[in-house]
Design an enzyme around this catalytic site. Structure first.
Site, mmCIF file in Angstrom:
data_model
loop_
_atom_site.group_PDB
_atom_site.id
_atom_site.type_symbol
_atom_site.label_atom_id
_atom_site.label_comp_id
_atom_site.label_asym_id
_atom_site.label_seq_id
_atom_site.Cartn_x
_atom_site.Cartn_y
_atom_site.Cartn_z
ATOM 1 N N ASP A 143 10.688 -8.686 5.529
ATOM 2 C CA ASP A 143 10.670 -7.235 5.075
ATOM 3 C C ASP A 143 12.135 -6.477 5.306
ATOM 4 O O ASP A 143 12.033 -5.194 5.857
ATOM 5 C CB ASP A 143 9.774 -6.496 6.151
ATOM 6 C CG ASP A 143 8.351 -7.089 5.875
ATOM 7 O OD1 ASP A 143 7.908 -7.596 4.968
ATOM 8 O OD2 ASP A 143 7.504 -7.025 6.981
ATOM 9 N N ARG B 89 -0.731 1.453 12.371
ATOM 10 C CA ARG B 89 -1.927 0.282 12.581
ATOM 11 C C ARG B 89 -2.281 0.758 14.064
ATOM 12 O O ARG B 89 -1.729 1.000 15.015
ATOM 13 C CB ARG B 89 -1.363 -0.951 12.696
ATOM 14 C CG ARG B 89 -2.222 -2.268 12.851
ATOM 15 C CD ARG B 89 -1.241 -3.541 12.856
ATOM 16 N NE ARG B 89 -0.983 -3.756 11.025
ATOM 17 C CZ ARG B 89 0.071 -3.983 10.750
ATOM 18 N NH1 ARG B 89 1.173 -4.079 11.501
ATOM 19 N NH2 ARG B 89 0.185 -4.268 9.467
#
Length: 205
Positions: free
Chosen positions: A147, A50
């Site tokens: 996650d 990202r």
């Protein structure tokens, strides 16, 4: 951990931290305060994860960078683009395996914490490696770990190794304890203080 210790953990860590020692010293001697910087996030295998097209550096010390982003363009690894919705104070330690994003919303400050490598600046961007595990802390300081399955999968696929696994899980415990103690970037008023500094600096530009 020191620069050399970070490199020694794996070859892929070296992908991001591969900086000529002389050049690294030159960058470290130049503070980034009151400057706009790119922010690049990688994965353990060296792939880009990202990118933020701009962050404004509010403070740099030997220990950390404090950066704000506000309506900032973010590009994902698959090419998707989006803008951040609210002002966020980003706490990027230089020698700790996490970073903390303090999102300033109408109902209070929400914290999104990434288990990640220490952050450095290499003359191009602030850079770190994301290690999947995230900690979400709400304004009332209740928290949720995110996650964990992604972490297990990537640990096997990308071969994190026992030493790195131990460091990352220890740092998750450290983050939880900091949140419960309301210390560091979780301290009440921390995000608001730095947002006020940002507003003053923008006004005086």
């Amino acid at each position: 951990l020191s620069f050399l210790m970070i490199i020694s953990l794996s070859n892929s860590l070296y992908f991001v931290y591969n900086i000529n020692v002389v050049e690294r010293g030159r960058f470290m001697n130049k503070r980034l305060e009151r400057k706009d910087v790119l922010i690049h996030c990688y994965k353990h295998d060296g792939s880009i994860h990202r990118c933020w097209n701009k962050g404004f550096v509010l403070e740099e010390t030997d220990q950390h960078f404090i950066v704000i982003n506000n309506r900032t363009l973010v590009t994902e690894s698959d090419g998707r683009k989006w803008y951040t919705r609210e002002p966020a104070i980003c706490y990027f330690p230089k020698n700790r395996w996490y970073n903390v994003i303090c999102m300033i919303r109408k109902n209070g400050v929400h914290f999104y914490c990434n288990i990640a490598s220490p952050t450095l600046y290499d003359g191009e961007a602030l850079k770190y490696i994301d290690y999947d595990l995230d900690l979400k802390v709400f304004p009332d300081y209740k928290y949720k770990i995110l996650d964990e399955e992604e972490y297990r999968q990537h640990k096997a696929i990308m071969n994190y190794g026992e030493q790195l696994d131990r460091i990352l899980n220890e740092q998750l415990d450290v983050l939880i304890q900091m949140a419960m103690n309301m210390s560091g970037p979780f301290r009440p008023g921390f995000a608001e203080h730095w947002y006020h500094i940002y507003q003053e600096q923008v006004h005086n530009r």
